[in-house]
Scaffold this motif. Structure first.
Motif, PDB file in Angstrom:
ATOM      1  N   ARG A 149       0.835  -1.201   0.000  1.00  0.00           N
ATOM      2  CA  ARG A 149       0.000   0.000   0.000  1.00  0.00           C
ATOM      3  C   ARG A 149       0.876   1.261   0.000  1.00  0.00           C
ATOM      4  NH1 ARG A 149      -4.236   2.060   4.645  1.00  0.00           N
ATOM      5  NH2 ARG A 149      -4.949   3.848   3.457  1.00  0.00           N
ATOM      6  N   LYS A 150       1.874   1.274   0.836  1.00  0.00           N
ATOM      7  CA  LYS A 150       2.781   2.426   0.912  1.00  0.00           C
ATOM      8  C   LYS A 150       3.494   2.642  -0.426  1.00  0.00           C
ATOM      9  CE  LYS A 150       6.574   4.302   3.634  1.00  0.00           C
ATOM     10  NZ  LYS A 150       7.464   4.097   4.779  1.00  0.00           N
ATOM     11  N   ALA A 151       3.938   1.569  -1.047  1.00  0.00           N
ATOM     12  CA  ALA A 151       4.628   1.674  -2.332  1.00  0.00           C
ATOM     13  C   ALA A 151       3.686   2.156  -3.430  1.00  0.00           C
ATOM     14  CB  ALA A 151       5.240   0.326  -2.703  1.00  0.00           C
ATOM     15  N   LEU A 152       2.441   1.688  -3.425  1.00  0.00           N
ATOM     16  CA  LEU A 152       1.478   2.115  -4.440  1.00  0.00           C
ATOM     17  C   LEU A 152       1.228   3.618  -4.373  1.00  0.00           C
ATOM     18  CD1 LEU A 152      -1.130  -0.788  -4.356  1.00  0.00           C
ATOM     19  CD2 LEU A 152       0.248  -0.073  -6.324  1.00  0.00           C
ATOM     20  N   ARG A 153       1.276   4.169  -3.195  1.00  0.00           N
ATOM     21  CA  ARG A 153       1.041   5.608  -3.030  1.00  0.00           C
ATOM     22  C   ARG A 153       2.093   6.452  -3.731  1.00  0.00           C
ATOM     23  NH1 ARG A 153      -0.738   6.247   3.263  1.00  0.00           N
ATOM     24  NH2 ARG A 153      -2.834   5.419   2.982  1.00  0.00           N
ATOM     25  N   THR A 154       3.279   5.910  -3.913  1.00  0.00           N
ATOM     26  CA  THR A 154       4.368   6.679  -4.519  1.00  0.00           C
ATOM     27  C   THR A 154       4.360   6.608  -6.046  1.00  0.00           C
ATOM     28  OG1 THR A 154       5.970   4.862  -4.493  1.00  0.00           O
ATOM     29  CG2 THR A 154       5.809   6.222  -2.492  1.00  0.00           C
TER      30      THR A 154
ATOM     31  N   ILE B 262      -4.180  -5.812 -10.898  1.00  0.00           N
ATOM     32  CA  ILE B 262      -3.139  -6.847 -10.935  1.00  0.00           C
ATOM     33  C   ILE B 262      -3.038  -7.311 -12.380  1.00  0.00           C
ATOM     34  CG2 ILE B 262      -2.462  -9.168 -10.215  1.00  0.00           C
ATOM     35  CD1 ILE B 262      -3.733  -8.622  -7.531  1.00  0.00           C
ATOM     36  N   ASP B 263      -1.910  -7.008 -12.987  1.00  0.00           N
ATOM     37  CA  ASP B 263      -1.675  -7.382 -14.373  1.00  0.00           C
ATOM     38  C   ASP B 263      -1.411  -8.875 -14.479  1.00  0.00           C
ATOM     39  OD1 ASP B 263      -1.210  -6.809 -17.172  1.00  0.00           O
ATOM     40  OD2 ASP B 263       0.928  -7.125 -16.742  1.00  0.00           O
TER      41      ASP B 263
ATOM     42  N   VAL C 129      -7.118  -7.877  -2.576  1.00  0.00           N
ATOM     43  CA  VAL C 129      -8.140  -7.032  -1.940  1.00  0.00           C
ATOM     44  C   VAL C 129      -7.641  -5.591  -1.860  1.00  0.00           C
ATOM     45  CG1 VAL C 129      -9.354  -6.573   0.231  1.00  0.00           C
ATOM     46  CG2 VAL C 129      -9.292  -8.887  -0.697  1.00  0.00           C
ATOM     47  N   LEU C 130      -6.406  -5.413  -1.455  1.00  0.00           N
ATOM     48  CA  LEU C 130      -5.811  -4.086  -1.376  1.00  0.00           C
ATOM     49  C   LEU C 130      -5.831  -3.396  -2.737  1.00  0.00           C
ATOM     50  CD1 LEU C 130      -3.873  -1.992   0.152  1.00  0.00           C
ATOM     51  CD2 LEU C 130      -2.065  -3.282  -0.970  1.00  0.00           C
ATOM     52  N   VAL C 131      -5.409  -4.095  -3.758  1.00  0.00           N
ATOM     53  CA  VAL C 131      -5.350  -3.531  -5.106  1.00  0.00           C
ATOM     54  C   VAL C 131      -6.752  -3.136  -5.574  1.00  0.00           C
ATOM     55  CG1 VAL C 131      -4.829  -4.098  -7.519  1.00  0.00           C
ATOM     56  CG2 VAL C 131      -3.205  -4.676  -5.718  1.00  0.00           C
ATOM     57  N   GLN C 132      -7.722  -3.970  -5.302  1.00  0.00           N
ATOM     58  CA  GLN C 132      -9.106  -3.661  -5.681  1.00  0.00           C
ATOM     59  C   GLN C 132      -9.599  -2.412  -4.948  1.00  0.00           C
ATOM     60  OE1 GLN C 132     -12.012  -6.583  -4.573  1.00  0.00           O
ATOM     61  NE2 GLN C 132     -13.537  -5.766  -5.977  1.00  0.00           N
TER      62      GLN C 132
END
Length: 82
Positions: A21-26, A57-58, A48-51
């Protein structure tokens, strides 16, 4: 575009999901991240997080004990949301 690699092998729930989650924010929209983890709960938690983030999710695969997710950033609206 090369994916950023995030090695979370050896970490247990909830750390893989929280660190993803932290990495996706960047990331910017269109960027990809390759997440490697060994926690069996990641097969539930990461999708679930990605959704929830509105990302995608590729691809996901398993190599022995390592679970690999290739995630594409799709939603800029929650990039820096706390």
């Amino acid at each position: 575009m090369a994916a950023t690699k995030l090695d979370l092998t050896g970490l247990k729930c909830p750390l893989p999901a929280l660190m993803t989650r932290k990495a996706l924010r960047t990331l910017s929209v269109g960027d990809r991240i390759e997440v490697h983890c060994t926690d069996p709960m990641a097969v539930i938690d990461i999708p679930v997080l990605v959704q929830q983030f509105g990302d995608r999710i590729d691809r996901s695969e398993r190599r022995d004990a390592v679970i690999i997710f290739i995630i594409e950033k799709m939603n800029a609206a929650i990039a820096n949301d706390d």
